[in-house]
Design a protein around this motif. Structure first.
Motif, PDB file in Angstrom:
ATOM      1  N   ILE A 216     -39.071 -16.536 -15.589  1.00 44.98           N
ATOM      2  CA  ILE A 216     -38.731 -17.638 -16.479  1.00 44.98           C
ATOM      3  C   ILE A 216     -38.183 -17.046 -17.774  1.00 44.98           C
ATOM      4  O   ILE A 216     -38.764 -16.117 -18.334  1.00 44.98           O
ATOM      5  CB  ILE A 216     -39.974 -18.502 -16.761  1.00 44.98           C
TER       6      ILE A 216
ATOM      7  N   VAL B  36     -37.665 -17.480 -21.590  1.00 45.40           N
ATOM      8  CA  VAL B  36     -38.260 -18.228 -22.705  1.00 45.40           C
ATOM      9  C   VAL B  36     -37.332 -18.115 -23.912  1.00 45.40           C
ATOM     10  O   VAL B  36     -37.014 -17.015 -24.362  1.00 45.40           O
ATOM     11  CB  VAL B  36     -39.660 -17.670 -23.049  1.00 45.40           C
TER      12      VAL B  36
ATOM     13  N   LEU C 299     -37.781 -23.593 -22.765  1.00 40.82           N
ATOM     14  CA  LEU C 299     -36.856 -22.884 -21.894  1.00 40.82           C
ATOM     15  C   LEU C 299     -35.479 -23.530 -21.985  1.00 40.82           C
ATOM     16  O   LEU C 299     -35.376 -24.752 -22.091  1.00 40.82           O
ATOM     17  CB  LEU C 299     -37.329 -22.943 -20.442  1.00 40.82           C
TER      18      LEU C 299
ATOM     19  N   GLY D 145     -33.383 -21.652 -17.656  1.00 38.16           N
ATOM     20  CA  GLY D 145     -34.554 -20.789 -17.797  1.00 38.16           C
ATOM     21  C   GLY D 145     -35.479 -20.695 -16.607  1.00 38.16           C
ATOM     22  O   GLY D 145     -36.208 -19.728 -16.451  1.00 38.16           O
TER      23      GLY D 145
END
Length: 87
Positions: free
Chosen positions: A59, A61, A71, A75
């Motif tokens: 992911i 950030v 996100l 993301g």
């Protein structure tokens, strides 16, 4: 066979990942769907901007709050991983 691109991707991920630089310990405080771009977490001070891992999903950030991670639209499921629900 490992290619140069594979190695370069691994180095890039390590250099741009908060988890590559420091250990981070927090947890999700609510379930998240595979399309959520705000993740509720216990402690935002444990995160930095960049790539993090939740289960098998990478992911990206872009913002860190005291109790959530923000996100960008791209993301979830970063770098070819699959965006999945988490609880």
């Amino acid at each position: 066979m490992t290619t140069f691109k594979d190695v370069a991707d691994q180095v890039h991920t390590f250099l741009h990942s908060g988890t590559g630089i420091q250990e981070q310990l927090t947890w999700l405080t609510a379930d998240v769907a595979d399309s959520d771009v705000v993740l509720p977490i216990n402690d935002g001070t444990q995160f930095s901007l960049g790539i993090t891992e939740v289960d098998q999903e990478l992911i990206y950030v872009s913002t860190v709050g005291t109790d959530n991670l923000g996100l960008p639209p791209f993301g979830r499921g970063f770098r070819g991983t699959t965006a999945t629900p988490h609880s």
